[in-house]
Design an enzyme around this catalytic site. Structure first.
Site, PDB file in Angstrom:
ATOM      1  NE  ARG A 100      50.280-127.119 -90.593  1.00  7.90           N
ATOM      2  CZ  ARG A 100      51.602-127.031 -90.668  1.00  7.90           C
ATOM      3  NH1 ARG A 100      52.313-126.966 -89.571  1.00  7.90           N
ATOM      4  NH2 ARG A 100      52.200-127.005 -91.818  1.00  7.90           N
ATOM      5  NE  ARG A 367      51.314-118.645 -82.339  1.00  5.08           N
ATOM      6  CZ  ARG A 367      51.842-119.822 -82.165  1.00  5.08           C
ATOM      7  NH1 ARG A 367      51.079-120.866 -81.998  1.00  5.08           N
ATOM      8  NH2 ARG A 367      53.140-119.982 -82.150  1.00  5.08           N
ATOM      9  CG  HIS A 486      59.934-126.334 -76.839  1.00 11.43           C
ATOM     10  ND1 HIS A 486      60.441-126.623 -75.599  1.00 11.43           N
ATOM     11  CD2 HIS A 486      58.604-126.489 -76.763  1.00 11.43           C
ATOM     12  CE1 HIS A 486      59.445-126.965 -74.819  1.00 11.43           C
ATOM     13  NE2 HIS A 486      58.325-126.904 -75.495  1.00 11.43           N
ATOM     14  CB  CYS A 867      46.212-106.006 -44.958  1.00  8.53           C
ATOM     15  SG  CYS A 867      45.506-106.691 -43.452  1.00  8.53           S
TER      16      CYS A 867
HETATM   17  C1  PEP Z   1      45.846-111.962 -42.413  1.00 11.50           C
HETATM   18  O1  PEP Z   1      45.491-112.793 -41.572  1.00 11.50           O
HETATM   19  O2  PEP Z   1      45.366-111.906 -43.560  1.00 11.50           O
HETATM   20  C2  PEP Z   1      46.883-110.968 -42.078  1.00 11.50           C
HETATM   21  C3  PEP Z   1      47.191-110.012 -42.917  1.00 11.50           C
HETATM   22  O3  PEP Z   1      47.523-111.116 -40.904  1.00 11.50           O
HETATM   23  P1  PEP Z   1      48.698-112.158 -40.641  1.00 11.50           P
HETATM   24  O4  PEP Z   1      49.083-112.768 -41.927  1.00 11.50           O
HETATM   25  O5  PEP Z   1      49.779-111.373 -39.997  1.00 11.50           O
HETATM   26  O6  PEP Z   1      48.036-113.118 -39.686  1.00 11.50           O
END
Ligand code: PEP
Ligand code: MG
Length: 919
Positions: A100, A367, A486, A867
């Protein structure tokens, strides 16, 4: 001095083993755990493992083995023979072997297995004399011929037969014909004589189709089997699975050679698989399935609906059938004790495979078991509460991405109460899903992945060939198979909604039709699945978000998570509703409030019209007039969100509109706008066309708008500060952060800061406040901004890295156009991941690291966050922690994922620093 030869083969037998569970990289998961179980003294059939390094070398040296391998295999085969007191190839009392695969991480069903190796024409009489069971012997031989000719003589030899002409199918047809001729329906109804004739027919067919005889030498069979396993590492299925699961090709597979034990020796034999806890719910009960008088893959193949191991776990489907607990109470008791011992030893939920040979139980595999996110959370918390593991370990046990499953949508209970299920199956993957029926994996991939449609893959059973379609589908529904089939295993691993063993489905593949409960459904018809209860509905029932309020285990785990993490988690939210959702998911603030949101979707008609008016204005006076009208909309949006966030920081970004997206083109809209501006349509069209840009992503956007039209920034800052001031006067707490987008020089920030100061003074004076608290900061999303971060930090109190634009400008990959080429980069492996999802640490990440260092060198208390989309990606979150960010910000739905990833990051850092990890 003679160079010691490298150890390529590791021996194991009950009570002695050369390997252990920590050696997965070298022995593969299966081999390492067999060694661990053997060392614990568990009843493991003796055998040996050929290392993954042999596989890697095999590919490096074009199919050649190291010269020491043969001797090492012979040596360990000798040890196995000694333990068993029998010899491989002995015609009077042959020792049979299984071969196996076993990679570092489990790849269910993607590679090959060959059973009953060593059975030859010479050994058949001896084995019959030994067992007194000719039927069993010929059945074992026909299985060997079927598997070996398919796996070794055809697939591993690179033969690609025409559709429906594969050797295995041809042999299966011979067997079906034999059953028809004998008037029987089950394999088990064929007699020893029937099977003997069938084996002769099989061998003749192998010779005819593959042009060579079936090997009748045990040693040839063994090496053929070993080679075929190595070959299967590069088989199409295995490669496709590795791409999806991101398993590197150079890991290689180990080969496990082990003494055969037989679950098909009669009614006191059987084979099964189990989990030490329920993998779907996480409940602390032994959960397993078995088939009496069956061998090897019969349970996993999902061809017969298996029986349950105990009474407690019975389902409606096997309620009338005997459980192992009632059929063989003593064996069940022993098995139950073994699984408990194993779980205590491993301190984790395990997935085990066992075989009962004439009343004696053998452990074939164990496992760490795959589980869905819901079960992962419950098990981790339960194990920590019972002190089997620490709280930190419990947090580490849950993968951040798996947490999404706890937050999974489910079928709206109100709608479900009013709907009548069409059918019921086994609940293999929880959550709810709706989609259009498709019957083939290719169709699922085409419609699901390429056309982005919601499809549900409906099959009799799935096979490893279907994985691409299973991945692209919203959910999987099969007519056959159990909880360990599966489809169930693969879906569970991915956290996909899945129902298996739905016996009421009658699938007519020729007409692409599904008959169930007197209804005929066609490809493209909508169905809804409740994967938690195993219910199938006709039509498209609505889905709703889960009730986290009452999920005690989730809440407890997240408390531990929050006590361990050191980095903040915020959400990107632009409406009060999103803000409320974000807080419910545990966000500690808003890291990005995109002001342009109010120009999209419901209720946006009026503000959008005013924005257009502002954009198309020819003079400052006109623009101010439009801004005057727009002002109340801006203020009320911001005020409502600040209020929901109740004193938590809210980063409000000034307008960053790609202007071309907002200008109207339809004649009626142009006329309306022209009238309101008091200009002719021709005039307006001239203005609009002057706004057209060749490269809008690098055009008149972000702060550039505030430089060319300072009044645009002025009105927005006023909206923010007035909203905040009003709330303060009502006795509420607020913490706005004004963020300037798309900046690349300190001069831009200085310019915008002056506007902020002026407006702040004015607002305070008019509203009679001494000050309105706010922070002034910038997005860092242009490489130049990162490189000059020291200067940017002179005016900025915070940085928020916009890694969407930073990735765009760092790579020079247009966010709007990358679809044309990025897939090729991923397919060829030039890029390991999509850099817009997982941050490119060595490039874009370096800009981030540099920006933070430079910024903090100038302003020690500079607040730093992210962000871009990366703020919700677990690997990127860990990176953000390592470079010293104060917080990450992501979509509300990913906030719990980011919280958990941040806790993992802190634990990993602690482990690297080798600090003690007391609870
Ligand atoms: C980015 O550029 O990461 C951002 C958060 O701004 P947008 O996506 O609005 O350009
Ligand atoms: Mg941006």
């Amino acid at each position: 001095m003679r160079k010691l030869s490298k150890k390529l083969v590791y021996f194991f037998a009950p009570g002695k083993a050369q390997g252990n569970a920590a050696m997965k990289d070298l022995l593969g998961g299966k081999g390492a755990n067999l060694a661990e179980m053997a060392a614990l003294g568990l009843p493991v059939p003796p055998g040996f493992t050929i290392t993954t390094e042999v596989c890697t070398g095999y590919y490096k040296h074009r199919g050649r083995y190291p010269k020491e391998l043969k001797a090492q295999v012979e040596r360990d085969l000798g040890r196995v023979e000694q333990v068993m007191g029998r010899k491989f190839g002995d015609p009077h009392d042959p020792l049979l072997l299984s071969v196996r695969s076993g990679a570092r991480s489990s790849m269910p069903g993607m590679m090959e297995t060959v059973l009953n190796i060593g059975l030859t024409t010479k050994a058949i009489p001896g084995l019959i004399a030994k067992t007194g069971n000719p039927r069993f012997v010929y059945d074992a031989y026909r299985r060997l011929i079927m598997m070996y000719s398919d796996v070794v003589m055809e697939k591993a030899a690179g033969i690609e037969p025409a559709e429906g002409r594969g050797i295995r199918l041809q042999l299966e047809r011979l067997m079906a014909r034999m059953k028809e001729a004998r008037g029987v329906s089950k394999d088990t109804d064929l007699t020893a004589e029937d099977l003997q004739v069938l084996c002769d027919e099989f061998r003749a067919r192998v010779q005819e189709v593959l042009g060579k005889p079936f090997p009748d030498d045990p040693v040839d069979q063994l090496w053929g089997g070993i080679g075929a396993i190595f070959q299967s590492w590069m088989g199409r299925r295995a490669v496709a699975y590795r791409r999806i699961e991101k398993i590197p090709d150079d890991w290689g597979t180990a080969v496990n050679v082990q003494v055969m034990v037989f679950g098909n020796m009669g009614d006191n034999s059987g084979t099964g698989v189990g989990f030490t806890r329920d993998p779907a719910t996480g409940a602390n009960v032994f959960y397993g399935e078995w088939l009496p008088n069956a061998q090897g893959e019969d349970v996993v193949a999902g061809i017969r609906t298996p029986l349950h191991v105990n009474e407690a776990g019975k389902t409606e489907h096997n309620r009338h059938l005997p459980s192992l607990q009632t059929a063989m109470p003593q064996v069940y008791r022993q098995l139950n004790a073994l699984q408990k011992k194993l779980e205590r030893h491993y301190r984790d939920m395990l997935d085990i495979e066992f075989t009962i040979e004439e009343g004696r139980r053998w452990m074939l595999q164990c496992r760490v078991g795959k589980r869905n996110g819901v079960a992962a959370v419950k098990m981790a918390v339960d194990m920590a509460e019972s002190r089997l593991i620490t709280r930190q370990e419990a947090v580490r046990r849950v993968r951040p991405d798996a947490l999404i499953q706890v937050l999974l949508p489910m079928v709206d209970p109100q709608a479900e109460r009013n709907a009548r299920p069409l059918a019921k199956g086994l609940p293999a993957g929880p959550g709810g899903a709706h989609g259009m029926i498709v019957f083939t994996a290719d169709e699922a991939a085409r419609r699901g992945k390429e056309l982005k449609e919601r499809v549900i893959l409906v099959r009799n059973e799935t096979s490893p060939e279907d994985v691409h379609g299973m991945h692209a589908a919203q959910a999987i529904l099969t007519a056959r198979g159990g909880m360990t089939s599966h489809a169930a295993l693969v879906a569970r691993g991915w956290g996909k909604c899945c129902i298996v063993g739905c016996a009421a489905l009658d699938i007519d593949m020729d007409h692409r039709r599904l008959c169930v409960d007197g209804r005929a459904l066609r490809e493209g018809d909508w169905i809804t699945l409740n994967g938690t209860a195993g219910l199938v509905y006709e039509g498209r029932l609505p889905l709703v978000s889960p009730d986290l309020e009452h999920n005690q285990e989730y809440r407890r785990l997240m408390r531990w998570v929050d006590s361990l993490r050191k980095m903040g988690v915020r959400a990107n939210a632009d409406t009060p509703q999103d803000a409320r959702q974000a807080v419910a998911f545990g966000a500690e603030g808003i890291g990005l409030f995109r002001t342009e949101h109010m120009f999209y979707g419901e209720g946006s008609a009026e503000p959008l019209f005013l924005l257009r008016k502002m954009i198309a204005s020819a003079t400052e006076a006109q623009r101010r007039k439009a801004l005057d009208e727009l002002f109340p909309f801006m203020k009320s949006d911001i005020r409502a969100t600040l209020q929901v966030m109740g004193g938590r920081p809210v980063t409000i970004r000034l307008l960053d509109p790609p202007l071309h997206e907002f200008v109207p083109h339809e004649p009626a809209r142009l006329k309306e706008l022209a009238d309101s501006l008091g200009v002719s349509v021709d005039d307006l069209e001239r203005r609009v066309s002057a706004l057209r840009e060749s490269n809008p992503m690098m055009g008149h956007r972000g702060v550039r708008l505030g430089i060319t039209y300072p009044e645009v920034s002025e009105y927005q800052v006023r909206a923010i500060l007035e909203a905040a001031a009003e709330l303060i006067k009502e006795g509420k707490r607020v913490m706005p952060e004004i963020m300037i987008p798309v900046t690349c020089t300190a001069g831009e920030l200085e310019h915008q800061l002056q506007i902020c100061r002026r407006v702040h003074e004015d607002v305070c004076r008019r509203l009679g406040l001494k000050r309105v608290p706010y922070l002034f900061g910038t997005m860092i999303e242009i490489p130049r901004a990162a490189l000059t971060a020291g200067k940017m930090a002179q005016t900025s109190e915070f940085f928020s890295f916009g890694t969407n634009d930073m990735t765009q400008m760092g790579f020079g990959f247009s966010r709007d156009d990358m679809g044309a080429f990025l897939p090729a980069y991923l397919k060829t492996g030039i890029l390991p991941d999509d850099p817009f999802q997982t941050i490119d640490q060595e490039g874009v990440g370096e800009l981030v690291r540099f920006g933070i260092e430079r910024g903090r060198a100038v302003r020690k208390d500079l607040k730093v966050g992210i962000c871009g989309e990366h703020g919700g990606d677990p690997e990127s979150v860990k990176f953000c922690y390592r470079v010293g960010m104060d917080y990450v910000s992501c979509s509300p739905f990913r906030v719990p994922v980011a919280r958990l990833a941040a806790a993992h990051a802190a634990l990993e850092a602690k482990a690297r620093g080798k600090q003690p990890e007391g609870d």
